[in-house]
Design a protein around this motif. Structure first.
Motif, mmCIF file in Angstrom:
data_model
loop_
_atom_site.group_PDB
_atom_site.id
_atom_site.type_symbol
_atom_site.label_atom_id
_atom_site.label_comp_id
_atom_site.label_asym_id
_atom_site.label_seq_id
_atom_site.Cartn_x
_atom_site.Cartn_y
_atom_site.Cartn_z
ATOM 1 N N THR A 1 0.835 -1.194 0.000
ATOM 2 C CA THR A 1 0.000 0.000 0.000
ATOM 3 C C THR A 1 0.873 1.248 0.000
ATOM 4 O O THR A 1 2.095 1.185 0.183
ATOM 5 C CB THR A 1 -0.911 0.032 1.228
ATOM 6 O OG1 THR A 1 -0.085 0.231 2.402
ATOM 7 C CG2 THR A 1 -1.694 -1.258 1.373
ATOM 8 N N ARG A 2 0.232 2.388 -0.163
ATOM 9 C CA ARG A 2 0.962 3.644 -0.122
ATOM 10 C C ARG A 2 1.637 3.846 1.230
ATOM 11 O O ARG A 2 2.690 4.485 1.334
ATOM 12 C CB ARG A 2 0.011 4.801 -0.424
ATOM 13 C CG ARG A 2 0.689 6.146 -0.514
ATOM 14 C CD ARG A 2 -0.279 7.223 -0.987
ATOM 15 N NE ARG A 2 0.347 8.530 -0.967
ATOM 16 C CZ ARG A 2 1.121 8.982 -1.946
ATOM 17 N NH1 ARG A 2 1.348 8.234 -3.024
ATOM 18 N NH2 ARG A 2 1.672 10.179 -1.865
ATOM 19 N N ASP A 3 1.045 3.256 2.273
ATOM 20 C CA ASP A 3 1.601 3.389 3.622
ATOM 21 C C ASP A 3 2.620 2.308 3.949
ATOM 22 O O ASP A 3 3.114 2.243 5.077
ATOM 23 C CB ASP A 3 0.474 3.354 4.649
ATOM 24 C CG ASP A 3 -0.468 4.531 4.506
ATOM 25 O OD1 ASP A 3 -1.669 4.373 4.775
ATOM 26 O OD2 ASP A 3 0.009 5.607 4.104
ATOM 27 N N LYS B 1 7.129 7.049 -4.085
ATOM 28 C CA LYS B 1 5.912 6.245 -4.173
ATOM 29 C C LYS B 1 5.557 5.770 -5.572
ATOM 30 O O LYS B 1 4.544 5.118 -5.749
ATOM 31 C CB LYS B 1 4.708 7.002 -3.601
ATOM 32 C CG LYS B 1 4.944 7.621 -2.254
ATOM 33 C CD LYS B 1 5.115 6.602 -1.169
ATOM 34 C CE LYS B 1 5.193 7.301 0.194
ATOM 35 N NZ LYS B 1 5.443 6.327 1.282
#
Length: 121
Positions: A52-54, A75
């Motif tokens: 995920t982005r996190d 990212k």
């Protein structure tokens, strides 16, 4: 226009390592989740790993402990480090990215064209 492009495939001996990279480019506002899928001859495409982005990761059971997925700080690039490769890992590996562009109100899935990984002695 958005492009997703893989690199790093090739031929490797059993027990060897390869590193795949994927870069997203174009009119990108935000890259959400990114991941790697693979499709072996005569089989359906399957998830290998995603992030995920996190930075939360998911792995297929068959690659846990051998493969590592990572993203760069910007990212928009995702990498897959593959160790202890076996012939069962032979497949075309595809990069997937969920991307929101300047022209859309939500993210959409984009796919690369794939890169061949062959594990053979």
């Amino acid at each position: 226009q958005v492009q997703v492009m893989e690199s790093g495939g090739g031929l490797v001996q059993p027990g060897g390592s390869l590193r795949l990279s994927c870069a997203a480019s174009g009119a990108i506002l935000r890259v959400n989740g990114m991941g790697w899928y693979r499709q072996a001859a005569g089989k359906e495409r399957e998830l290998v790993a995603d992030i995920t982005r996190d930075g939360i990761t998911t792995y297929a059971d068959s690659v846990k402990g051998r493969f590592t997925i990572s993203r760069d700080s910007a990212k928009s690039t995702v990498n897959l480090q593959m160790n202890s490769l076996s012939p069962e890992d032979t497949a075309v590996y595809y990069c997937n990215a969920n991307i929101q562009t300047y022209y859309t109100s939500r993210g959409m899935d984009y796919w690369g064209k794939g890169t061949q990984v062959t594990v053979s002695s």
